[in-house]
Write a protein that holds these residues in place. Structure first.
Motif, short mmCIF file in Angstrom:
data_model
loop_
_atom_site.label_atom_id
_atom_site.label_comp_id
_atom_site.label_asym_id
_atom_site.label_seq_id
_atom_site.Cartn_x
_atom_site.Cartn_y
_atom_site.Cartn_z
N ILE A 238 29.69 20.22 43.17
CA ILE A 238 29.65 20.44 41.73
C ILE A 238 30.33 19.31 40.95
O ILE A 238 31.15 18.57 41.49
CB ILE A 238 30.30 21.80 41.35
N HIS A 383 39.33 29.52 23.32
CA HIS A 383 39.06 30.96 23.17
C HIS A 383 40.32 31.81 23.29
O HIS A 383 40.28 32.89 23.87
CB HIS A 383 37.97 31.37 24.18
N ILE A 389 34.97 36.11 26.65
CA ILE A 389 33.77 35.48 26.10
C ILE A 389 32.66 35.38 27.15
O ILE A 389 31.48 35.52 26.84
CB ILE A 389 34.09 34.08 25.50
C1 LIG Z 1 29.53 27.25 37.55
C2 LIG Z 1 28.44 26.99 38.48
C3 LIG Z 1 27.10 26.99 38.12
C4 LIG Z 1 26.59 27.07 36.75
C5 LIG Z 1 27.21 26.72 35.66
C6 LIG Z 1 26.65 26.79 34.35
C7 LIG Z 1 25.20 26.92 34.18
C8 LIG Z 1 27.51 26.71 33.33
C9 LIG Z 1 27.15 26.74 31.96
C10 LIG Z 1 28.15 26.82 31.08
C11 LIG Z 1 27.96 26.83 29.67
C12 LIG Z 1 26.63 26.58 29.13
C13 LIG Z 1 29.01 27.11 28.87
C14 LIG Z 1 28.86 27.32 27.47
C15 LIG Z 1 29.78 28.03 26.81
C16 LIG Z 1 29.51 28.44 25.47
C17 LIG Z 1 30.32 29.31 24.85
C18 LIG Z 1 31.55 29.79 25.48
C19 LIG Z 1 29.96 29.77 23.56
C20 LIG Z 1 30.72 30.70 22.95
C21 LIG Z 1 30.41 31.21 21.75
O1 LIG Z 1 31.20 31.88 21.12
C22 LIG Z 1 26.01 26.90 39.14
C23 LIG Z 1 25.25 25.60 38.92
C24 LIG Z 1 25.11 28.07 38.99
C25 LIG Z 1 26.54 26.93 40.57
C26 LIG Z 1 27.81 26.21 40.74
C27 LIG Z 1 28.88 26.75 39.85
#
Ligand SMILES: CC1=C(/C=C/C(C)=C/C=C/C(C)=C/C=C/C=C(C)/C=C/C=O)C(C)(C)CCC1
Ligand SMILES: [Fe+2]
Length: 558
Positions: A238, A383, A389
């Motif tokens: 990762i 946050h 969240i």
């Molecule tokens: C963590 C692992 C994986 C996937 C991670 C992903 C797809 C993380 C995406 C995180 C995002 C888009 C965070 C956005 C946050 C937005 C917020 C808090 C908005 C708040 C509003 O109030 C995998 C790839 C599935 C596998 C390894 C580990």
């Protein structure tokens, strides 16, 4: 046969790939894909024919309740079809200097037939393109053909481990093969649904947090070019979903789950080889803190170690866990490390108050009268050290808004990290969070100020009651004030700042966003970066799923 009346800008031409066609084999009538022919003004109103497909009993079906229907927010519904492209009718004036392409990536397909995904971050990636040309706006979207997406389409079931979803052991083993791959990371997804960046050499890459989920796309056609292969031997599974990308470098952090720590790496344009800048060991906990993003200053890489830590068992667990792939370890402490970009040496490592952040906004060095850096300022969407969240972003919660104010509070968290050897750093709100409705995430800045002192940040804020950020906010970090834009009942995506070529003021430019409106539709929105007033909007042919992060590719000088 059903009919839908469309704006004159759209002309019907069917372009359904077989995978999507299979996926949609039952349910309500489908809209054919449509391509532009000529300027909107020159075209007559057009009736687009929509043919009902025969109902068949197939394992894959789009469920009616998951589809974008009028009167329902499209943000949390799966994309209506695999691809679309065409010109949009613009209301207002797009500045003639705004020439280039805004690409935005995000999870856009949250079901395989009648099987519905749990979490916002699980969805198969949908890339959206807004191409601005001499006041005109061309729009397109397309699914990214990751192995995970293709396997799901082919096998009609989830085959890789997504953010909160895992395949049933039988389908996973059937697809990937040996049990050994279970432990090697082969079972993890390559669903590149989180961000998109243009490298200094012009290649455009979609990313998620698995290294294998780096996928090159064609920014004009949105076609998947193929996997972006790193040619070094750094290994690991990762990386941060948000590398820092400039014309001269690509910097990212590789968390080490075995010997808890982070390796900072640099890749130069024209190469696929990451080189190590340095490494920092974690100071607490059983595993590194989640590092979705990190900031840099002119001379330093800032490495956050938050108490929301990766959990190796959760990465490979079949059942959902409360914090998905992570665990909350407040007792382990929270830290920020500062690494010199040139030498890789750690110049500061301080304990800070507990924090939860996904997105850093920017960072810069504070200097003394001799020009020596005395401390680092690093700002993030924080946050309030509350992990709830993550659960709020489960689709069931997002889809069930009934007027209660359930969005947890967030703020612009400002770290001050001393560089004089002091053991502790500070974390405080940079302005009163009421200024932006106590909602704060999905941020951007004027990229010319990356790693430099800056004044303005753009983000999604809140007008309460709400269950998700529902405003766009422009934060003035000097006056500690915010200007807010809101469309009642709508959900805007990340406001992305594009500077006017030749601008000298930090906020001279526009802010681009895409909005899901309360009627189930959606539109591209352009705000003036300085006044934060709307200057143009253009309706999409149908509402789009919520998208995450984008990048701007300026028109190349010819
Ligand atoms: C963590 C692992 C994986 C996937 C991670 C992903 C797809 C993380 C995406 C995180 C995002 C888009 C965070 C956005 C946050 C937005 C917020 C808090 C908005 C708040 C509003 O109030 C995998 C790839 C599935 C596998 C390894 C580990
Ligand atoms: Fe992100």
């Amino acid at each position: 046969m059903a009919s839908i009346l469309f704006s004159p800008a759209f002309q019907a031409t069917a372009i359904f790939p077989s995978t999507w066609s299979e996926l949609n084999r039952s349910g309500p009538p489908r809209l054919s894909s449509i391509l532009p022919r000529g300027r909107p003004q020159e075209l007559e109103s057009l009736k687009v024919s929509v043919e009902a497909e025969p109902r068949v009993t197939a394992p894959l079906q789009l469920v009616e309740t998951e589809r974008c229907v009028d009167g329902k927010l499209a943000a949390w519904t799966s994309i209506r079809q695999e691809r679309w492209e065409g010109e949009l009718v613009v209301e207002g004036e797009i500045p003639l200097w705004l020439n280039g392409t805004y690409l935005r990536n995000g999870p856009g397909l949250w079901n395989i037939g009648d099987y519905n995904f749990r979490h916002l971050f699980d969805g198969y990636a949908t890339i959206v393109r807004l191409h601005f040309e001499n006041g005109r706006l061309f729009f397109g979207h397309r699914q990214i053909e990751s192995e995970a997406y293709k396997a799901a389409m082919k096998n009609k079931r989830i085959c890789y481990r997504e953010f909160s979803e895992a395949p049933r052991p039988d389908s996973f083993l059937a697809y990937v093969g040996e049990l050994a791959s279970f432990f090697s990371g082969a079972s993890l997804t390559d669903n590149a649904n989180t961000g998109v960046v243009e490298l200094g050499d012009g290649r455009v890459v979609c990313l998620t947090e698995t290294i294998k989920g780096s996928i090159q796309i064609n920014p004009h056609t949105l076609e998947t070019v193929g996997k972006f292969e790193y040619t070094d031997n750094l290994g690991g599974l990762i990386h941060s979903a948000h590398p820092i990308v400039t014309e001269t470098e690509f910097l990212t952090l590789l968390p080490d789950l075995v010997r808890p720590g982070y390796t900072a790496v640099r890749m130069e344009p024209g190469t696929n080889e990451r080189k190590v800048i340095g490494r920092v060991n974690c100071r607490g906990g059983p595993a590194p803190g989640w590092v979705h993003s990190f900031p840099v200053t002119e001379h330093y890489v800032v490495v956050p170690e938050m108490p929301l830590r990766y959990c190796a068992q959760n990465l490979f667990r079949a059942e959902p866990t409360p914090l998905e792939k992570f665990e909350w370890h407040p007792e382990s402490g929270s830290y920020v490390h500062v690494m010199c970009k040139a030498s890789g040496k750690i110049v500061a490592s301080v304990e800070v108050p507990p924090f939860v952040t996904f997105h850093f906004i920017n960072a810069y060095e504070e200097k003394d009268e001799n020009g020596r850096a005395t401390s680092i300022i690093a700002d993030c969407c924080e946050h309030n050290a509350d992990t709830t969240i993550l659960a709020k972003l489960r689709l069931q919660n997002l889809r069930s808004f009934a007027g209660q104010d359930v969005l947890p509070d967030a703020r612009v968290g400002r770290f001050r990290i001393p560089l004089d050897g002091s053991p502790e750093g500070e974390l405080e709100a940079a302005l009163d969070p009421e200024e932006h409705g106590r909602g704060m995430d999905m941020c951007s800045i004027n990229q010319a100020h990356l790693g430099q002192k800056y004044r303005y940040a753009y983000a999604c804020g809140a007008q309460r009651p709400c269950n998700f950020p529902n405003t766009l906010t422009k934060i003035d970090l000097v006056k500690k004030k915010a200007k807010n834009w809101h469309d009642e009942g709508g959900v805007p995506s990340e406001p992305f700042f594009v500077a006017r070529p030749g601008a000298t003021e930090e906020d001279d430019g526009v802010v681009i966003s895409m909005v899901s409106d309360k009627n189930g539709g959606g539109y591209a929105l352009v705000l003036d970066g300085s006044t934060f007033e709307e200057i143009a909007r253009a309706k999409f042919p149908y509402g789009l799923p919520y998208g995450l992060h984008g990048c701007w590719i300026p028109k190349k000088a010819s």
